[in-house]
Design a protein around this motif. Structure first.
Motif, PDB file in Angstrom:
ATOM      1  N   ASN A   1       0.824  -1.203   0.000  1.00 39.74           N
ATOM      2  CA  ASN A   1       0.000   0.000   0.000  1.00 39.74           C
ATOM      3  C   ASN A   1       0.861   1.257   0.000  1.00 39.74           C
ATOM      4  OD1 ASN A   1      -1.899  -1.780   2.351  1.00 39.74           O
ATOM      5  ND2 ASN A   1      -2.632  -1.347   0.296  1.00 39.74           N
TER       6      ASN A   1
ATOM      7  N   HIS B   1      -0.021   3.822   1.726  1.00 40.28           N
ATOM      8  CA  HIS B   1      -0.021   4.310   3.110  1.00 40.28           C
ATOM      9  C   HIS B   1       0.970   3.546   3.987  1.00 40.28           C
ATOM     10  CE1 HIS B   1      -3.007   1.013   4.130  1.00 40.28           C
ATOM     11  NE2 HIS B   1      -2.339   1.057   5.266  1.00 40.28           N
TER      12      HIS B   1
ATOM     13  N   MET C   1       1.262  10.818   0.850  1.00 42.08           N
ATOM     14  CA  MET C   1      -0.137  10.520   0.564  1.00 42.08           C
ATOM     15  C   MET C   1      -0.926  11.745   0.110  1.00 42.08           C
ATOM     16  SD  MET C   1      -0.799   7.802   3.647  1.00 42.08           S
ATOM     17  CE  MET C   1      -2.561   7.994   3.629  1.00 42.08           C
TER      18      MET C   1
ATOM     19  N   TYR D   1      -1.917   7.359  -4.431  1.00 33.40           N
ATOM     20  CA  TYR D   1      -2.933   7.383  -3.389  1.00 33.40           C
ATOM     21  C   TYR D   1      -4.062   8.285  -3.878  1.00 33.40           C
ATOM     22  CZ  TYR D   1      -4.934   7.239   1.310  1.00 33.40           C
ATOM     23  OH  TYR D   1      -5.765   7.028   2.385  1.00 33.40           O
TER      24      TYR D   1
ATOM     25  N   ASP E   1      -4.662   2.567  -3.583  1.00 28.19           N
ATOM     26  CA  ASP E   1      -3.703   2.746  -2.487  1.00 28.19           C
ATOM     27  C   ASP E   1      -2.570   1.753  -2.719  1.00 28.19           C
ATOM     28  OD1 ASP E   1      -2.339   3.047  -0.121  1.00 28.19           O
ATOM     29  OD2 ASP E   1      -3.955   2.326   1.179  1.00 28.19           O
TER      30      ASP E   1
ATOM     31  N   THR F   1     -11.023   8.793   2.537  1.00 28.69           N
ATOM     32  CA  THR F   1      -9.793   8.745   3.329  1.00 28.69           C
ATOM     33  C   THR F   1      -9.721   9.964   4.237  1.00 28.69           C
ATOM     34  OG1 THR F   1      -8.467  10.028   1.764  1.00 28.69           O
ATOM     35  CG2 THR F   1      -8.685   7.669   1.322  1.00 28.69           C
TER      36      THR F   1
ATOM     37  N   LEU G   1     -10.961   6.086  -2.038  1.00 29.04           N
ATOM     38  CA  LEU G   1     -10.504   4.813  -2.590  1.00 29.04           C
ATOM     39  C   LEU G   1     -11.715   4.139  -3.216  1.00 29.04           C
ATOM     40  CD1 LEU G   1      -8.149   3.576   0.278  1.00 29.04           C
ATOM     41  CD2 LEU G   1      -7.585   4.954  -1.738  1.00 29.04           C
TER      42      LEU G   1
ATOM     43  N   VAL H   1      -6.295  -3.304   2.151  1.00 33.40           N
ATOM     44  CA  VAL H   1      -6.109  -1.867   2.344  1.00 33.40           C
ATOM     45  C   VAL H   1      -6.279  -1.491   3.805  1.00 33.40           C
ATOM     46  CG1 VAL H   1      -7.060   0.415   1.803  1.00 33.40           C
ATOM     47  CG2 VAL H   1      -6.782  -1.287  -0.001  1.00 33.40           C
TER      48      VAL H   1
END
Length: 217
Positions: free
Chosen positions: A62, A64, A71, A105, A109, A170, A177, A210
């Motif tokens: 990912n 993140h 991000m 992102y 992701d 998010t 997402l 995720v």
């Protein structure tokens, strides 16, 4: 020696190339696997899979996890001369540093980190077996499908697909997402499982983890 240090002028850097160490007639090979742990600048997660681009090998997870500091920039590609060994991958067969190269992102992701030359990988995942070819993109017929995953934090899970086409907002303004797959698992995953490979009962690759909320992953 365990490694040779080789200067590559085109890359303007040194690389450490591991050697095969012979011990009493046995070869000891260290390989990375999907499901191994990732530590990247105070964030942790799980290796999703490995991908080749020409002769270059990348670890995927990912954004993140690997690129949390970027991000808010949606899409980032790090020039080669600015890449740093900022992604540590650790598994039962050893540990190695990778370098963040690209992250997205925005809608998805995902991020990739460049692995040093001569890195060995294994398609085997603990409690799951060898990863097979990807499935078709999730659609209405995917609902109810039995799945399995392996996260670096909590290990092996079983469950089923509850919904597809899920959209999640998010914590970054303006970024959602899209087309997520909602899973109902035997036990909820935890921080550190992000990026875990999700496969069908036939080991065909379906998605990467995720995150989750209080009810579903």
């Amino acid at each position: 020696p365990g490694h040779f240090r080789i200067r590559i002028p085109a890359l303007k850097r040194m690389v450490r190339v591991p050697t095969d160490v012979i011990q009493t007639g046995l070869f000891k090979h260290k390989s990375l696997r999907a499901g191994d742990r990732i530590d990247a600048r105070k964030e942790r997660g799980t290796v999703s899979f490995f991908a080749w681009k020409g002769d270059d090998l990348y670890a995927c997870s990912n954004a993140h996890v690997i690129a949390r500091r970027f991000m808010d920039r949606r899409h980032v590609r790090i020039p080669l001369n600015e890449q740093k060994k900022d992604t540590l991958i650790t598994g039962p067969n050893g540990r190695i540093y990778a370098m963040l190269e690209e992250s997205v992102y925005d809608g998805i992701d995902a991020a990739i980190a460049y692995l040093p030359p001569a890195t060995r990988i294994d398609t085997f995942v603990d409690r799951i077996g060898r990863l097979g070819r990807p499935t078709n993109l999730p659609n209405a017929s995917t609902v109810g499908l039995e799945v399995r995953l392996f996260g670096a934090r909590t290990g092996y899970h079983e469950g089923r697909v509850r919904r597809v086409g899920v959209v999640k907002h998010t914590g970054v303004p303006g970024i959602t997402l899209n087309d997520l797959v909602e899973l109902e698992l035997d036990v909820l995953t935890e921080h550190g499982d992000s990026g875990a490979p999700i496969v069908t009962v036939n080991n065909r690759f379906l998605a990467i983890l995720v995150g989750g909320d209080d009810n579903y992953d």
